[in-house]
Design a protein around this motif. Sequence first.
Motif, PDB file in Angstrom:
ATOM      1  N   LYS A  21     108.981  51.124 141.396  1.00  0.00           N
ATOM      2  CA  LYS A  21     108.553  52.497 141.636  1.00  0.00           C
ATOM      3  C   LYS A  21     108.633  52.855 143.104  1.00  0.00           C
ATOM      4  CE  LYS A  21     104.591  55.619 141.481  1.00  0.00           C
ATOM      5  NZ  LYS A  21     103.594  56.268 140.667  1.00  0.00           N
ATOM      6  N   GLY A 313     100.656  61.678 148.962  1.00  0.00           N
ATOM      7  CA  GLY A 313     102.095  61.799 148.694  1.00  0.00           C
ATOM      8  C   GLY A 313     102.951  61.183 149.769  1.00  0.00           C
ATOM      9  N   ARG A 314     104.238  61.258 149.544  1.00  0.00           N
ATOM     10  CA  ARG A 314     105.187  60.787 150.550  1.00  0.00           C
ATOM     11  C   ARG A 314     105.038  61.669 151.781  1.00  0.00           C
ATOM     12  NH1 ARG A 314     109.967  62.147 149.370  1.00  0.00           N
ATOM     13  NH2 ARG A 314     109.570  63.208 147.412  1.00  0.00           N
ATOM     14  N   GLN A 318     109.428  67.557 152.998  1.00  0.00           N
ATOM     15  CA  GLN A 318     109.394  68.239 151.707  1.00  0.00           C
ATOM     16  C   GLN A 318     107.966  68.602 151.289  1.00  0.00           C
ATOM     17  OE1 GLN A 318     110.567  65.926 148.184  1.00  0.00           O
ATOM     18  NE2 GLN A 318     109.444  67.393 146.944  1.00  0.00           N
ATOM     19  N   LEU A 342      96.205  60.434 151.961  1.00  0.00           N
ATOM     20  CA  LEU A 342      96.732  59.123 151.563  1.00  0.00           C
ATOM     21  C   LEU A 342      98.243  59.276 151.464  1.00  0.00           C
ATOM     22  CD1 LEU A 342      96.664  56.219 150.403  1.00  0.00           C
ATOM     23  CD2 LEU A 342      96.278  57.242 148.148  1.00  0.00           C
ATOM     24  N   GLY A 343      98.969  58.541 152.283  1.00  0.00           N
ATOM     25  CA  GLY A 343     100.424  58.695 152.210  1.00  0.00           C
ATOM     26  C   GLY A 343     101.144  57.710 153.099  1.00  0.00           C
ATOM     27  N   PHE A 370     100.428  52.799 150.480  1.00  0.00           N
ATOM     28  CA  PHE A 370     100.598  53.202 149.084  1.00  0.00           C
ATOM     29  C   PHE A 370      99.521  52.484 148.288  1.00  0.00           C
ATOM     30  CE2 PHE A 370     102.111  53.644 144.879  1.00  0.00           C
ATOM     31  CZ  PHE A 370     102.885  54.790 144.873  1.00  0.00           C
ATOM     32  N   SER A 371      98.571  53.202 147.772  1.00  0.00           N
ATOM     33  CA  SER A 371      97.495  52.568 147.017  1.00  0.00           C
ATOM     34  C   SER A 371      97.178  53.365 145.767  1.00  0.00           C
ATOM     35  CB  SER A 371      96.237  52.428 147.880  1.00  0.00           C
ATOM     36  OG  SER A 371      95.145  52.083 147.044  1.00  0.00           O
ATOM     37  N   ASP A 372      97.586  52.792 144.650  1.00  0.00           N
ATOM     38  CA  ASP A 372      97.348  53.440 143.372  1.00  0.00           C
ATOM     39  C   ASP A 372      95.850  53.570 143.074  1.00  0.00           C
ATOM     40  OD1 ASP A 372      98.621  54.695 141.260  1.00  0.00           O
ATOM     41  OD2 ASP A 372      98.340  52.948 139.973  1.00  0.00           O
ATOM     42  N   GLU A 392     109.329  71.576 145.098  1.00  0.00           N
ATOM     43  CA  GLU A 392     108.650  70.555 144.290  1.00  0.00           C
ATOM     44  C   GLU A 392     109.241  70.593 142.897  1.00  0.00           C
ATOM     45  OE1 GLU A 392     107.256  67.531 144.028  1.00  0.00           O
ATOM     46  OE2 GLU A 392     105.914  68.285 145.598  1.00  0.00           O
ATOM     47  N   GLY A 395     106.305  67.663 140.391  1.00  0.00           N
ATOM     48  CA  GLY A 395     105.022  67.329 141.000  1.00  0.00           C
ATOM     49  C   GLY A 395     104.111  66.778 139.924  1.00  0.00           C
ATOM     50  N   LEU A 396     103.454  65.685 140.232  1.00  0.00           N
ATOM     51  CA  LEU A 396     102.532  65.090 139.262  1.00  0.00           C
ATOM     52  C   LEU A 396     101.089  65.260 139.711  1.00  0.00           C
ATOM     53  CD1 LEU A 396     104.511  61.786 138.650  1.00  0.00           C
ATOM     54  CD2 LEU A 396     104.253  63.682 137.046  1.00  0.00           C
ATOM     55  N   ASN A 397     100.902  65.196 141.022  1.00  0.00           N
ATOM     56  CA  ASN A 397      99.525  65.176 141.507  1.00  0.00           C
ATOM     57  C   ASN A 397      98.740  66.432 141.170  1.00  0.00           C
ATOM     58  OD1 ASN A 397      98.858  62.654 142.705  1.00  0.00           O
ATOM     59  ND2 ASN A 397     100.430  63.054 144.221  1.00  0.00           N
ATOM     60  N   TYR A 400      97.524  65.721 137.716  1.00  0.00           N
ATOM     61  CA  TYR A 400      96.423  64.749 137.752  1.00  0.00           C
ATOM     62  C   TYR A 400      95.150  65.460 138.215  1.00  0.00           C
ATOM     63  CZ  TYR A 400     100.173  61.183 138.006  1.00  0.00           C
ATOM     64  OH  TYR A 400     101.278  60.415 137.785  1.00  0.00           O
TER      65      TYR A 400
HETATM   66  P1  ADP Z   1     107.573  62.547 144.408  1.00  0.00           P
HETATM   67  O1  ADP Z   1     108.199  61.926 143.211  1.00  0.00           O
HETATM   68  O2  ADP Z   1     108.358  63.660 145.014  1.00  0.00           O
HETATM   69  O3  ADP Z   1     107.147  61.542 145.443  1.00  0.00           O
HETATM   70  P2  ADP Z   1     105.420  63.347 142.594  1.00  0.00           P
HETATM   71  O4  ADP Z   1     104.166  64.142 142.821  1.00  0.00           O
HETATM   72  O5  ADP Z   1     106.310  63.814 141.497  1.00  0.00           O
HETATM   73  O6  ADP Z   1     106.199  63.278 143.973  1.00  0.00           O
HETATM   74  O7  ADP Z   1     105.052  61.852 142.276  1.00  0.00           O
HETATM   75  C1  ADP Z   1     104.534  61.021 143.253  1.00  0.00           C
HETATM   76  C2  ADP Z   1     103.813  59.873 142.594  1.00  0.00           C
HETATM   77  O8  ADP Z   1     103.599  58.832 143.553  1.00  0.00           O
HETATM   78  C3  ADP Z   1     102.456  60.268 142.095  1.00  0.00           C
HETATM   79  O9  ADP Z   1     102.128  59.419 141.025  1.00  0.00           O
HETATM   80  C4  ADP Z   1     101.583  59.976 143.331  1.00  0.00           C
HETATM   81  O10 ADP Z   1     100.228  59.803 143.041  1.00  0.00           O
HETATM   82  C5  ADP Z   1     102.197  58.728 143.831  1.00  0.00           C
HETATM   83  N1  ADP Z   1     102.016  58.497 145.270  1.00  0.00           N
HETATM   84  C6  ADP Z   1     102.738  59.005 146.293  1.00  0.00           C
HETATM   85  N2  ADP Z   1     102.320  58.503 147.476  1.00  0.00           N
HETATM   86  C7  ADP Z   1     101.298  57.670 147.207  1.00  0.00           C
HETATM   87  C8  ADP Z   1     100.450  56.825 148.007  1.00  0.00           C
HETATM   88  N3  ADP Z   1     100.569  56.770 149.334  1.00  0.00           N
HETATM   89  N4  ADP Z   1      99.536  56.072 147.365  1.00  0.00           N
HETATM   90  C9  ADP Z   1      99.423  56.132 146.027  1.00  0.00           C
HETATM   91  N5  ADP Z   1     100.175  56.888 145.226  1.00  0.00           N
HETATM   92  C10 ADP Z   1     101.108  57.655 145.799  1.00  0.00           C
END
Ligand code: ADP
Length: 500
Positions: A21, A313-314, A318, A342-343, A370-372, A392, A395-397, A400
């Motif tokens: 991932k 996010g990243r 973007q 968090l990014g 990156f911390s889930d 976007e 977008g998932l966040n 969520y």
């Molecule tokens: P993209 O695919 O453009 O990065 P999305 O919002 O579609 O953006 O999906 C990003 C996914 O990655 C989400 O599940 C988000 O929670 C996760 N994510 C991104 N950055 C981090 C981070 N630093 N720590 C934990 N989860 C992250």
Amino acid sequence: MGGASHVKILMATSEAVPFAKTGGLADVCGALPIELARQGHEIAVMLPAYRQTRYCGLPIEPLGIEFIVPIGSKTVPGRLLRSRLPESNVPVYLVQQDDYYDRPELYRKDGEDYPDNCERFVFFCRAVLETVRLLEMDLDVIHAHDWQTGLVPAYLNIEYRSLPRYHRIVTLLTIHNIGYQGNFWHWDMLLTGLDWKYFNWRQMEFYGHLNLLKTGIVFADAITTVSPRYAEEIQTPEFGRGLEGVLQHRRDVLTGILNGIDHRVWNPATDKFLPTTYTAETVLQGKAICKAALQRELGLPERPETPLVASIGRLDDQKGFDLIAQVISEWVGQHEVQWVILGKGEPKYHERFAEMARRWPDRLAVRLEFSDPLAHRIEAGADIFLMPSRYEPCGLNQMYSLRYGTVPVVRETGGLADTIVDTTPATLADGTANGFSFREDSAAALADALWRALDAYHRPDVWSQLIATGMAQDWSWARSARQYEAVYQQTLARAQTRSS
Ligand code: ADP
């Protein structure tokens, strides 16, 4: 097909949770196949066996199948491994080629793309087509994703179509983000083994370069992208990144389907990362506990009344993190707000946010990793979630956030526009309001939307309504999978008409 509803699908992808991932693509390819299987389709997933794949925690077994594929003037060996998507019967075929994939990261190192990325995915795409033969798969659809698998439709049409096993397979390409196109110098055309005649501006060439996403768009039987709004946007010069023309040309077979979210993983009622779980009935108490715990975890003062505004996010242009940084800097001395970021991503953002966190430690918490687990706790503990993205795709966040009772503030673009209904007197009255959105790409526009959100935060009846509306919505994969099924069926029907 003969009208049968059951479709046989091979999903070819460069990422799928929990195997590999870097972004949203992995979430899609880990979850959509499980839902399609649940709805009665036969589906397998294929991706490279990366170094991180070994540590995914699932059993992986060798299949004892080895193969070679031509890469330019050489031949390169590979082998197939097998696993399964968790809690499902969906087989996952992993392509092992350690020179290509046994590396610390998927596509890049120290901020630079691997110089042989084209070669690595030429190999993978050929391996996908070879696997169909090696495993004697009987398929209706190969579903490819993004530039990494853009060559799959081309190889199928150019090199494999005449073989009986491949004769009636249709290809679907899903574009997750048109910003990543797999653009390589023209000599990489030699690696593909395809005739130079395909290197023209209508097919594989893009301003003198080899473009693998364009290749996929041109050769696939159908194209989807991850939201209806984004499907429209990418046909315009503002969002199409130069591919708007080729997409307009294929608009008849281009559809937007919103991604779902994985309800087993992102569910506040069962989330194992949270200090307490909660439902729509218990959200106010539940979130208060999660918020206090998050403030403690992040070293922020434990203040229940102070709005906690988050973004995950990243760290990339973007995602509009520059707009967030600007608003924080302007507001920090004036308004009673706590912020959490968090990014991980571009060094310029790491430096900027780290510096800001040092200056205002009791206002701003920054985690450059990156911390889930922390992402889950932030979704539960924050009051407001910011997504001021320039574009976007889906977008998932924000989805969520809706599910966790955290109110999104988003830019009105792509999937954000398709999921978030701005709060106005009219949308409050008809019960559709679930967040806040703004149009203009500016810190002032973000600040204005956030200001409106904070105003609503201080009106408990309005705030409870926004939370309740968001938590009641269905962003499940079941919904998306039914739409993919419809696209598979239509594409198969079209192909049948064409060949008869
Ligand atoms: P993209 O695919 O453009 O990065 P999305 O919002 O579609 O953006 O999906 C990003 C996914 O990655 C989400 O599940 C988000 O929670 C996760 N994510 C991104 N950055 C981090 C981070 N630093 N720590 C934990 N989860 C992250």
